[in-house]
Design a protein around this motif. Structure first.
Motif, PDB file in Angstrom:
ATOM      1  N   THR A   1       0.846  -1.193   0.000  1.00  0.00           N
ATOM      2  CA  THR A   1       0.000   0.000   0.000  1.00  0.00           C
ATOM      3  C   THR A   1       0.886   1.249   0.000  1.00  0.00           C
ATOM      4  O   THR A   1       2.071   1.185   0.329  1.00  0.00           O
ATOM      5  CB  THR A   1      -0.897   0.052   1.249  1.00  0.00           C
ATOM      6  N   LEU A   2       0.298   2.386  -0.321  1.00  0.00           N
ATOM      7  CA  LEU A   2       1.069   3.634  -0.304  1.00  0.00           C
ATOM      8  C   LEU A   2       1.589   3.973   1.091  1.00  0.00           C
ATOM      9  O   LEU A   2       2.737   4.399   1.233  1.00  0.00           O
ATOM     10  CB  LEU A   2       0.239   4.780  -0.876  1.00  0.00           C
ATOM     11  N   PRO A   3       0.805   3.792   2.173  1.00  0.00           N
ATOM     12  CA  PRO A   3       1.368   4.052   3.505  1.00  0.00           C
ATOM     13  C   PRO A   3       2.582   3.151   3.810  1.00  0.00           C
ATOM     14  O   PRO A   3       3.570   3.612   4.389  1.00  0.00           O
ATOM     15  CB  PRO A   3       0.206   3.769   4.458  1.00  0.00           C
ATOM     16  N   LYS A   4       2.531   1.884   3.396  1.00  0.00           N
ATOM     17  CA  LYS A   4       3.679   0.990   3.612  1.00  0.00           C
ATOM     18  C   LYS A   4       4.874   1.441   2.773  1.00  0.00           C
ATOM     19  O   LYS A   4       6.015   1.341   3.205  1.00  0.00           O
ATOM     20  CB  LYS A   4       3.311  -0.453   3.280  1.00  0.00           C
ATOM     21  N   TYR A   5       4.612   1.939   1.572  1.00  0.00           N
ATOM     22  CA  TYR A   5       5.681   2.454   0.716  1.00  0.00           C
ATOM     23  C   TYR A   5       6.364   3.647   1.394  1.00  0.00           C
ATOM     24  O   TYR A   5       7.582   3.765   1.387  1.00  0.00           O
ATOM     25  CB  TYR A   5       5.110   2.852  -0.636  1.00  0.00           C
ATOM     26  N   LYS A   6       5.567   4.516   2.000  1.00  0.00           N
ATOM     27  CA  LYS A   6       6.120   5.681   2.693  1.00  0.00           C
ATOM     28  C   LYS A   6       7.025   5.240   3.848  1.00  0.00           C
ATOM     29  O   LYS A   6       8.090   5.806   4.052  1.00  0.00           O
ATOM     30  CB  LYS A   6       4.979   6.570   3.205  1.00  0.00           C
ATOM     31  N   VAL A   7       6.618   4.206   4.576  1.00  0.00           N
ATOM     32  CA  VAL A   7       7.451   3.675   5.667  1.00  0.00           C
ATOM     33  C   VAL A   7       8.757   3.127   5.099  1.00  0.00           C
ATOM     34  O   VAL A   7       9.845   3.393   5.619  1.00  0.00           O
ATOM     35  CB  VAL A   7       6.691   2.582   6.463  1.00  0.00           C
ATOM     36  N   MET A   8       8.662   2.358   3.997  1.00  0.00           N
ATOM     37  CA  MET A   8       9.857   1.796   3.387  1.00  0.00           C
ATOM     38  C   MET A   8      10.810   2.900   2.934  1.00  0.00           C
ATOM     39  O   MET A   8      12.016   2.819   3.151  1.00  0.00           O
ATOM     40  CB  MET A   8       9.502   0.911   2.196  1.00  0.00           C
ATOM     41  N   LEU A   9      10.274   3.970   2.326  1.00  0.00           N
ATOM     42  CA  LEU A   9      11.127   5.076   1.893  1.00  0.00           C
ATOM     43  C   LEU A   9      11.833   5.723   3.067  1.00  0.00           C
ATOM     44  O   LEU A   9      13.000   6.086   2.977  1.00  0.00           O
ATOM     45  CB  LEU A   9      10.302   6.122   1.133  1.00  0.00           C
ATOM     46  N   SER A  10      11.120   5.895   4.206  1.00  0.00           N
ATOM     47  CA  SER A  10      11.786   6.506   5.365  1.00  0.00           C
ATOM     48  C   SER A  10      12.921   5.635   5.883  1.00  0.00           C
ATOM     49  O   SER A  10      13.954   6.138   6.291  1.00  0.00           O
ATOM     50  CB  SER A  10      10.853   6.867   6.492  1.00  0.00           C
ATOM     51  N   ILE A  11      12.754   4.316   5.837  1.00  0.00           N
ATOM     52  CA  ILE A  11      13.833   3.409   6.256  1.00  0.00           C
ATOM     53  C   ILE A  11      15.014   3.528   5.295  1.00  0.00           C
ATOM     54  O   ILE A  11      16.170   3.638   5.722  1.00  0.00           O
ATOM     55  CB  ILE A  11      13.325   1.954   6.328  1.00  0.00           C
ATOM     56  N   LEU A  12      14.737   3.541   4.001  1.00  0.00           N
ATOM     57  CA  LEU A  12      15.810   3.682   3.019  1.00  0.00           C
ATOM     58  C   LEU A  12      16.538   5.012   3.173  1.00  0.00           C
ATOM     59  O   LEU A  12      17.763   5.078   3.119  1.00  0.00           O
ATOM     60  CB  LEU A  12      15.256   3.552   1.597  1.00  0.00           C
TER      61      LEU A  12
END
Length: 106
Positions: free
Chosen positions: A79-90
């Motif tokens: 989902t887009l919220p999960k993508y946002k979390v992944m981007l913050s980790i990266l």
């Protein structure tokens, strides 16, 4: 373009042999450069220029055909919220050594 395509592949811009100009783009997320050993989404896009014909969405102007590719078989983050979390980790690990990034440390 290849002139010996099987009939089932002769669709759209591949319907007849021709040469088109293209623009290609490589991408990675979040956008910095790291080793391919670090798991991250990677993309490749090709825009074919000067493509004539009926458009799937007639309200969009232009004569181009876009091909978008990514190294995941599906939306890896769901989902887009999960993508946002992944981007913050990266982004948090952007300056960490490759070994730490592969471990997924925050």
């Amino acid at each position: 373009m290849h002139s010996g395509l099987p009939e089932e592949l002769r669709q759209g811009i591949f319907s007849e042999p021709r040469t088109l100009q293209v623009v290609a783009r490589l991408s990675s997320s979040p956008g910095d450069i790291h080793s391919d050993k670090v798991p991250a989404p990677r993309g490749f896009a090709v825009k074919a220029l000067g493509v004539e014909g009926q458009r799937l969405t007639p309200s969009i102007d232009g004569f181009h055909q876009d091909f978008l590719m990514v190294n995941f078989p599906a939306l890896a983050f769901g989902t887009l919220p999960k993508y946002k979390v992944m981007l913050s980790i990266l982004e948090a690990n952007a300056n960490a050594p490759d070994t730490i990034q592969r471990l997924g440390k925050r």
